[in-house]
Each structure stands twice: as C-alpha cells, then as structure tokens.
Design a protein around this motif. Structure first.
Motif, PDB file in Angstrom:
ATOM      1  N   THR A  85      43.769  49.857  34.018  1.00 12.30           N
ATOM      2  CA  THR A  85      42.787  48.792  34.421  1.00 12.30           C
ATOM      3  C   THR A  85      42.862  47.850  35.469  1.00 12.30           C
ATOM      4  OG1 THR A  85      42.745  48.719  31.839  1.00 12.30           O
ATOM      5  CG2 THR A  85      41.457  47.053  33.146  1.00 12.30           C
ATOM      6  N   GLY A  86      41.851  47.608  36.263  1.00  6.83           N
ATOM      7  CA  GLY A  86      41.910  46.873  37.396  1.00  6.83           C
ATOM      8  C   GLY A  86      42.009  47.584  38.704  1.00  6.83           C
ATOM      9  N   GLY A  87      42.446  48.862  38.783  1.00  6.08           N
ATOM     10  CA  GLY A  87      42.629  49.355  39.949  1.00  6.08           C
ATOM     11  C   GLY A  87      41.308  49.763  40.765  1.00  6.08           C
ATOM     12  N   THR A  88      41.382  49.681  41.890  1.00  5.16           N
ATOM     13  CA  THR A  88      40.154  50.141  42.929  1.00  5.16           C
ATOM     14  C   THR A  88      39.573  51.435  42.543  1.00  5.16           C
ATOM     15  OG1 THR A  88      41.466  50.681  44.641  1.00  5.16           O
ATOM     16  CG2 THR A  88      40.912  48.321  44.590  1.00  5.16           C
ATOM     17  N   GLU A  89      40.385  52.390  42.140  1.00  7.77           N
ATOM     18  CA  GLU A  89      40.062  53.702  41.954  1.00  7.77           C
ATOM     19  C   GLU A  89      39.701  54.102  40.570  1.00  7.77           C
ATOM     20  OE1 GLU A  89      43.160  52.996  42.638  1.00  7.77           O
ATOM     21  OE2 GLU A  89      43.569  53.519  44.737  1.00  7.77           O
ATOM     22  N   SER A  90      39.833  53.424  39.549  1.00 11.23           N
ATOM     23  CA  SER A  90      39.706  53.518  38.198  1.00 11.23           C
ATOM     24  C   SER A  90      38.375  54.004  37.966  1.00 11.23           C
ATOM     25  CB  SER A  90      40.195  52.379  37.280  1.00 11.23           C
ATOM     26  OG  SER A  90      39.339  51.078  37.590  1.00 11.23           O
ATOM     27  N   LEU A 114      46.154  52.122  24.677  1.00  8.97           N
ATOM     28  CA  LEU A 114      47.756  51.863  24.990  1.00  8.97           C
ATOM     29  C   LEU A 114      47.728  50.266  25.548  1.00  8.97           C
ATOM     30  CD1 LEU A 114      50.163  53.363  25.183  1.00  8.97           C
ATOM     31  CD2 LEU A 114      49.831  53.487  27.543  1.00  8.97           C
ATOM     32  N   GLU A 115      46.980  49.548  26.280  1.00  6.47           N
ATOM     33  CA  GLU A 115      47.232  48.294  26.906  1.00  6.47           C
ATOM     34  C   GLU A 115      46.551  47.257  26.216  1.00  6.47           C
ATOM     35  OE1 GLU A 115      46.027  48.768  30.910  1.00  6.47           O
ATOM     36  OE2 GLU A 115      48.061  49.971  31.644  1.00  6.47           O
ATOM     37  N   HIS A 199      45.392  42.492  29.700  1.00 11.53           N
ATOM     38  CA  HIS A 199      46.464  43.484  30.159  1.00 11.53           C
ATOM     39  C   HIS A 199      47.074  43.117  31.631  1.00 11.53           C
ATOM     40  CE1 HIS A 199      49.985  46.179  29.768  1.00 11.53           C
ATOM     41  NE2 HIS A 199      49.423  46.511  31.113  1.00 11.53           N
ATOM     42  N   GLY A 200      48.197  42.471  31.511  1.00  8.76           N
ATOM     43  CA  GLY A 200      48.810  42.110  32.864  1.00  8.76           C
ATOM     44  C   GLY A 200      48.683  40.911  33.440  1.00  8.76           C
ATOM     45  N   THR A 201      47.395  40.268  32.796  1.00  6.79           N
ATOM     46  CA  THR A 201      47.221  38.914  33.305  1.00  6.79           C
ATOM     47  C   THR A 201      48.308  37.838  33.280  1.00  6.79           C
ATOM     48  OG1 THR A 201      45.938  38.296  31.337  1.00  6.79           O
ATOM     49  CG2 THR A 201      44.910  39.437  32.786  1.00  6.79           C
ATOM     50  N   GLY A 202      48.990  37.948  32.147  1.00 10.80           N
ATOM     51  CA  GLY A 202      49.953  36.785  31.900  1.00 10.80           C
ATOM     52  C   GLY A 202      49.379  35.666  31.149  1.00 10.80           C
ATOM     53  N   ARG A 290      58.157  39.410  33.440  1.00 12.31           N
ATOM     54  CA  ARG A 290      56.797  40.381  33.705  1.00 12.31           C
ATOM     55  C   ARG A 290      57.108  41.396  34.660  1.00 12.31           C
ATOM     56  NH1 ARG A 290      51.774  36.951  35.734  1.00 12.31           N
ATOM     57  NH2 ARG A 290      50.818  39.143  35.746  1.00 12.31           N
ATOM     58  N   HIS A 291      56.645  42.545  34.601  1.00 10.68           N
ATOM     59  CA  HIS A 291      56.873  43.673  35.497  1.00 10.68           C
ATOM     60  C   HIS A 291      56.359  43.259  36.928  1.00 10.68           C
ATOM     61  CE1 HIS A 291      57.607  47.075  32.788  1.00 10.68           C
ATOM     62  NE2 HIS A 291      56.762  46.452  32.018  1.00 10.68           N
TER      63      HIS A 291
END
Length: 853
Positions: A85-90, A114-115, A199-202, A290-291
C-alpha cells in the motif's frame, strides 16, 4: 521458456533478480512500466488472463542485465511485485496482476488483509496459537474478513453498528479491559487506528493504564473517524524483557530500550513455510521500533546484548522463533486458502513471502515471544539490508536471496508443466500409486502404456493404452507398436519416461523414435544389465580416480559351466543375483562354488519368466551374475542430471541386510555419514552414471562405502523406488517425480543449492512372513493408519498382496518415524515396533537401527 516477472520497483527484489539470473539465466524479467506488458484472455483458464511481456530487463549469470524487446511477447509463468500500500506503482501493478492464469505471489487484496493489524493479529492468536499483546478492538458492523464470533486468546472484539452515541459502551469496555487479569503485568496501553490504510503510518497514542477516562476519550475520538474496513485498537504496551546484565562501563544511567524481532518467511518446497532470515531493531522503549528507523542487527548478538549469555539458551530461543514464525505463516496461508478467488485477487494468487514481527517479553519470569504483526515487504527490505551490511564487513553471502529465488523459480516451473502430455511406460504396482495423485496435483495429462488391461490406474489417466510388453527382449518391436498406438489415438506427448524398472529401456527407445529428451537406449541398456555395467566401467580408465575404481569384479551366469568359470575369476565369499533383478529378490551370499551352483539351480528352476514373480525383471530372462562381495555400509544416492550436470543429490543409509539374503531391513535420511564421505558417494555415483552415458534424468545408484572408498552395486536408471521419493520430499522438500518430468520436458529443475534437512526419518521394512499376524490379525495396520492420519508415522505400502514367498519374499510395507534428531526418530520407531510386535528376536529392529550412528 520460463519467465518469472517482477512488476514495479526493483528495490526490494534486486538481490532476488540477480540470484535468479545466476541460477536460471534469462528467466527473471523486471517490468518497470505498464506499457511493457499486456493482458490477453487465457487459453487454458476461462475468465482468467495471461500476462504477456513486450519489454523487460532480463538477468543473466554474473549479475548482467539487459533491457530487451520480446518478439513475440514472453508469457509470464509467475508474477509478483510491489503490491504494498502507498507505493507509486501499486495501482498499475494491481491491474496487471489481477486474475492471472499463472501463479501470482501476492496481490493487493491479499496485502490489504495481511497489513490489517486486527485481521493478522486474530489469525496469529486464534489459528497459530501464538501469544499476542492483550487487545480490545472496536469495529463497525460485522466485518466480512473476520468470523461472525471471533474468539482468540488475549483479544476481544466489540462490533458497533453506529459509532455515534456509544460513549457509555466504550467506557464500559475500556474499563473492563484495563481491569482484566490479562492486563495486570502491564502499566501502559496504546490506542491506534488499524486497517490497511493505516499500515506503516505509526499513528498511535500511549497512555498509563490508570488513565481510564483519557484512554476511553482517545478511543472515542478515533471511532468518529472510522471508515469501512478500519478499526480502533486498544492494546497493552508489552515491554521488552529486562534481563540481568553486566554492570555498565559508565556511571551514566541506562535508558530503557525495546527490541523488535523481524522474521522473513517464504513458501518453500511442498508449500511449507520456511524461515529465511531474522533481523532485529533496537530503539527507545517509549517509542515504537519501526522498520527502517534503525539499522538492523543479528538475533544472536541482540540476545547477548540483552543478557542471554548461555549459547544453548540463545539457540533454544532461535528454535522457538523459527517454530513461531513458520506457524504464523502456516496459519495465514490456511486462512488464504479459505478465501474466494475474488477475495484473493485471482484464483492463482497466494502469499509466497511475508514478514512477521515479534517482541521478546518476560512472562512469569520466563522469556516469551509475543507476535505483533505481519507485513508484505517491510521485513524483506530489512533482512536484505542486514545481509548487504554483513557483506560490507567480510561476512559470507547469506542464503536469503537464494531461498527466495528458488521459491519463485520453483513455482514458475510447477506452472510450466501444467497441461503437458506425458507418455508413461508401465504403471507399476501399488508402490507407484503416488504417481497418479502427483499427476493430478501438477496438472499433467498422463497417457499410460501398460501390460495389464485391468490395471487400477486405467481410470486415473487421460489415455489408457493396454499393450503387453512383458517380453522385454523384444523391446525394439514393442517401441514401434507403441508409436503406432499413439498415432492411432492422436496422442502427441511432450515427454516420455518410466518409473518402473522393467520398462526403462522401452521408454528410452520410444523417446529416441519420437525425438524426445532422454538418455540414449544404449546407455539405459548398459545400466540396466548389472554385469554389463561393471564390465563397461572397468574399461573407463580416464579421471582421478577413473570410473573403473568403483566397479566390482563380476561374471555373467547363464549355465553351470559359467559358474565354474566365474569361480576362478571372482573371489569368495561372493554375491549371486539376477542380472536384471529388482527388489533384492534372489540375491544371496555364497561362500563357495558349490553354494553358487546350488543357488543357481534353485533360482533357475523357480524363477523362469515374468509369471513366476512379476515386476522383478524376469521379462529380460533369468540370467545371473556372480560379483565380489564388498564389505562396508550400504547407501542409496538419488541423482538429478541435466545434460550431464549434477543438479541435485541425496544420500540415504541402509541398515544391515539379513544374510545370507540381502533383503533391506531399515533406512534413515539424512545420512549419518560426515559430509566428506557423502561427497565421495555422490561423486562416485555421478561418475558411474555419466560414464555409462546417462546424462538426462533422475537415477538411483546403490553403493557400498568400503574402507577404501565407494564401490558400485548397481545403477537403477529411473527414480528411486520404495519410500525414497516420499522421504526426500519430507526431509528436503523437492519432488523427484517433478524433477524427472522437467528433465524430460527439457527444462533443468530448480533444486535447493544447499539442501538442509527439515527433519530426520528412520524407517523399517515389514515382511508378511514375519509381521503378517501383527499387522493383520493383531490390528497393527489399522493402528498405523490412525497414527499416519495424525502425522505420527509415515507408511509406504509396497505391495497390496504378499509378493513372493520364502527365499523370494519382498517387503510389504515401510514404516518410518520422524524426529528433530536421528536418535529421536530411531527411539520413536523402536518404541512403535515394540508396541506392535514388529520387533522380535527373529527380526531385531533395535539391532538394525543401532547402525545409524
């Protein structure tokens, strides 16, 4: 052609592309733009699409890459890419990868599941049985991606029809959660929104457990902003375990820190989860680790830093982590299998690589791994970074890129064989029943030529061609007749092979006439005839050492005059056996010429043609040979060769045979031998096969490891029989049957470059004469089948009825037990044999197993 297509950014996949280009040059293709690919309706799967590549970056050995234009376009056999999610290519990756007819490693819908922290945490707790942080979740309505009444240890779900006006309910639920016994060890809680969008925003807030009103207010604030598929989680802030540590070198106070353990798991051989890599992140205790926020470090050094000093304790934790990570993936894959094709993003979409994050906590004064979440790409990037950092300081390359490249290439090869027409010569008996199940699983179209018109496999194949080829001395004529049968039925096979010992020469002749890949008939004839094998090798004097070093003196016996001549050339004790025999039927240790005469007379009287004992090679005649007896331990080496190159080899050990006959009693895999002695056996087997002209196929070579090195007993120019295919799949993963099909199709099979055993197996053979009463009347076989259904024993039925009698009896059943160590497997097997009455003074299983040390 095999084409593994990576869609989107190469950042996370570049090491895999490079490794795949080395393992299988040209197969890995990177697609960087939606204009480089197109979708066309599938010719094989109605409603699905095929992905065609007109351009792409291909990868070759040595790290070379080339931007190519493909004319005609290349059809993808496997597709994965940047679904995160969030990738420019998704967006364009999602559109290209939806509903494909080839295996797809993930999809946007699968990544969304999954996320979603709530979904994965429920799976980790309820399906994998892993500890998770105590969690209270608020959701809108009944979520379709969760069960109607989700029950999971440490988790509570509150469904709200409308988030407005729910302040009292929220306060009550929050109060009950904070006051529950599960929260007693914890002093702080976290409030966060959950769902793939978050997901991944913290995004989160941390509170003391005593601030109930403030916590309820924080939950309520997020409830008003909920969207579909979102949730609000209230969870315990689980601190990293605090262990006794050496005194600090500096008087400055130590700051509390947290440890996050990142694991990367892939779908390995046989669709089994396999832990590929572990990396750890360290940060401040009051903020989440965080990763990407800190450089990764290894698990072992992290545990030492935390005060786990004892090496055995660190190893035990590493083992527990592997079990937990693989259990997490197994649970997530099981949930995926229950989804509809639409929910997965296509019927062929599955997650092949995922990350699972853990925390090292302390519960009741013991260390415990707490599962936090899963992700599609973050752990992959972290673990690849850890490996790259290691190489910068001289560490040897890790296995991560290799394991992942093998996973992708293997799935592509499985798709490559789907729908292929395979001509199979000879069905064999019940011991080959796995062929029909495997053919269905791989999507093979089997066209079977079989001598028995009533064979049970007739209804399990695409085309059944009854033809009596049992008189194998007329195989040239049989080959012409088989080809006429194929023409009459309009069958045009892509490959032809045989797993049945009697039919290997006939299959080679058919391959030669149809122009299909396979070893030359002359090479198969040399390997099939035992005395000819040794005599041929004795003339091969090139090499260090030459193949002649592995041959054993022997003489062909067709008459009693031959026995007298052989007695002057072969020292006693010697081994007398059938020239074309199988299953060790009629093999005997003879101490003198007189004993050899007596054994030959009896055997020539009892075993004259195939009707006397089907399946042991009497269709080739009943000639015998006398060969020098070789002392030492007996071993099987199963080889996969492609154009003379060794692609894979597995060594198994046999227990002591029951003299004066040589019937197999017990076996184990992996081998007990040290690596250098296994290497001797593999090299000897390879040199013998190549010297005989066997360059393409899967072969089974029986050797003895004598004090002076390996000595050849015989070459079986086909896949190993009895339990070998099943055991190798269980212990190492690869399937010899699939490898044989791929070689026959002209595609070198992708096999583990560095095979590591997942388990140890020890097995024993059962004889109807010795164990018929215990297995049949005593109910032992029924009990074994129950144990097999529970995964506690492996059974390989070799014959449906008694095969042979007296001196010519063959084993009827192989039973095996597994263990984390060889000793554990042997102990379990011995206990089972004693309980069932298999072990006896006449059949001392404990003695047989004592050789595996």
């Amino acid at each position: 052609d095999m084409t593994v297509c990576i869609l989107g950014s190469p950042t996370a996949f570049l090491p895999i592309l490079l490794e795949g280009g080395t393992r299988y040059p040209g197969a890995m293709v990177l697609c960087l733009s939606p204009s480089w690919a197109s979708r066309v309706p599938s010719e094989t799967s109605p409603g699905a699409w095929s992905l065609l590549l007109s351009r792409g970056v291909s990868f070759e050995a040595g790290g070379h890459s080339t931007l190519e234009t493909f004319v005609p376009p290349r059809r993808a056999n496997y597709v994965t890419g940047t679904f995160a999610t969030g990738g420019t290519e998704s967006d364009w990756v999602d559109k290209l990868a939806r509903d494909l007819d080839c295996p797809t490693g993930g999809s946007v819908p699968l990544v969304h599941r999954l996320e979603d922290l709530l979904v994965t945490r429920w799976v980790l707790a309820a399906r994998a049985g892993l500890p998770v942080p105590p969690t209270l979740a608020f959701v809108l309505g009944s979520r379709g991606d969760l069960p109607a009444e989700p029950v999971a240890p440490g988790m509570r779900l509150v469904q709200l029809e409308d988030p407005q006006g729910q302040e009292r309910l929220v306060q009550e639920e929050v109060g009950a959660f904070l006051g529950a016994t599960t929260m007693e060890p914890y002093s702080q809680v976290v409030v966060r929104p959950a769902g793939w969008r978050w997901h991944g925003t913290g995004t989160r807030s941390t509170h003391n457990k005593e601030e109930g009103a403030v916590v309820a207010q924080a939950v309520g604030a997020w409830l008003g902003r909920l969207q579909e598929e979102d949730s609000v989680l209230l969870e315990a802030l689980v601190p990293t375990a605090h262990l006794p540590m050496p005194p600090p070198r500096s008087p400055a106070p130590r700051l509390p820190v947290a440890l996050r353990i990142c694991t990367l798991v892939c779908r390995s051989w046989g669709d089994r989860p396999h832990l590929c890599q572990v990396a750890c992140g360290v940060g401040r205790a009051e903020a989440p680790v965080r990763h990407g926020a800190a450089l990764p470090q290894g698990l072992d050094s992290s545990l030492q830093q935390w005060g786990v000093v004892a090496p055995d304790q660190r190893q035990a934790l590493a083992t527990r982590l592997q079990e937990a990570a693989e259990a997490a993936m197994a649970a997530l894959l099981a949930i995926e299998a229950e989804l509809s094709p639409q929910q997965r993003g296509g019927a062929r979409a599955r997650t092949d690589i995922l990350g699972v994050d853990f925390l090292l906590a302390c519960v009741d004064d013991t260390l415990e791994l707490v599962a936090l979440s899963a992700n599609s790409q973050q752990c992959l990037e972290t673990c690849l970074l850890a490996e790259a950092m290691g190489r910068a300081v001289g560490e040897p390359p890790g296995d991560l890129a290799r394991l992942l490249a093998e996973t992708l290439l293997h799935r592509a090869q499985c798709h490559l064989v789907e729908g292929k027409d395979i001509l199979l010569i000879g069905a064999g008996g019940v011991s080959k029943s796995f062929v029909w199940e495997a053919a269905r699983d791989y999507g093979l179209r089997i066209h079977l030529v079989e001598s028995d018109p009533e064979h049970f496999a007739a209804g399990l194949v695409q085309t059944f061609l009854p033809y009596d080829s049992r008189e194998h001395r007329r195989d040239e004529e049989h080959a012409e007749q088989v080809i006429e049968l194929l023409r009459a039925r309009g069958v045009r096979p892509h490959a032809c092979l045989s797993y049945w010992d009697d039919c290997v020469v006939l299959a080679a002749l058919v391959c030669q006439r149809l122009g299909l890949r396979g070893s030359p008939p002359a090479a198969i004839r040399v390997a099939k005839q035992k005395s000819r094998t040794h005599q041929h090798l004795q003339r091969c004097r090139q090499g260090r050492p030459p193949p002649a070093a592995f041959a054993v003196p022997c003489c062909r016996l067709q008459s009693h005059e031959d026995v007298d001549r052989a007695a002057g050339a072969v020292p006693f004790p010697a081994v007398a056996k059938l020239e074309f025999g199988a299953g060790a039927v009629g093999v005997r240790l003879v101490a003198s010429a007189e004993q050899c005469h007596a054994h030959a007379a009896r055997l020539w009287h009892d075993l004259r043609d195939d009707a006397d004992h089907p399946g042991i090679g009497l269709g080739w005649g009943n000639a015998m040979l006398l060969m020098e007896y070789v002392p030492g331990t007996e071993h099987d080496v199963d080889l996969v060769l492609f154009e003379g190159r060794l692609l894979g080899a597995w060594v198994s050990d046999n227990g002591p045979t029951r003299l004066p006959a040589f019937l197999e009693t017990a076996a184990c895999l992996p081998s007990c031998l040290p690596a250098d002695r296994q290497a001797q056996l593999v090299r000897a087997a390879l040199q013998c096969c190549v010297a005989c002209g066997l360059r393409d196929g899967v072969f089974n070579v029986e050797l003895k490891l004598a004090p002076g090195g390996p000595r050849l007993l015989e070459i079986n120019p086909r896949m190993g029989g009895f339990y070998l295919r099943d055991w190798i799949r269980e212990v190492y993963g690869p399937d010899l049957l699939l490898a044989a099909v791929l070689v026959a199709l002209g595609s070198p099979p992708v096999l583990p470059a560095r095979p590591v055993p997942r388990v140890h197996l020890a097995g024993v053979m059962c004889l109807d004469s010795e164990h018929g009463a215990a297995l049949g009347g005593g109910g032992g076989l029924a009990a074994l089948r129950v144990l097999q259904s529970r995964g506690l024993v492996r059974l390989n039925r070799l014959f449906e009825e008694t095969a042979g009698a007296g001196d010519y009896e063959e084993p009827c059943l192989s039973m095996a037990c597994s263990g984390a160590t060889r000793a554990e497997a042997c102990l379990r097997l011995l206990a089972l044999c004693q309980a069932l009455g298999i072990d006896s003074p006449r059949y001392p299983v404990e003695h047989f197993l004592s050789h595996f040390k």
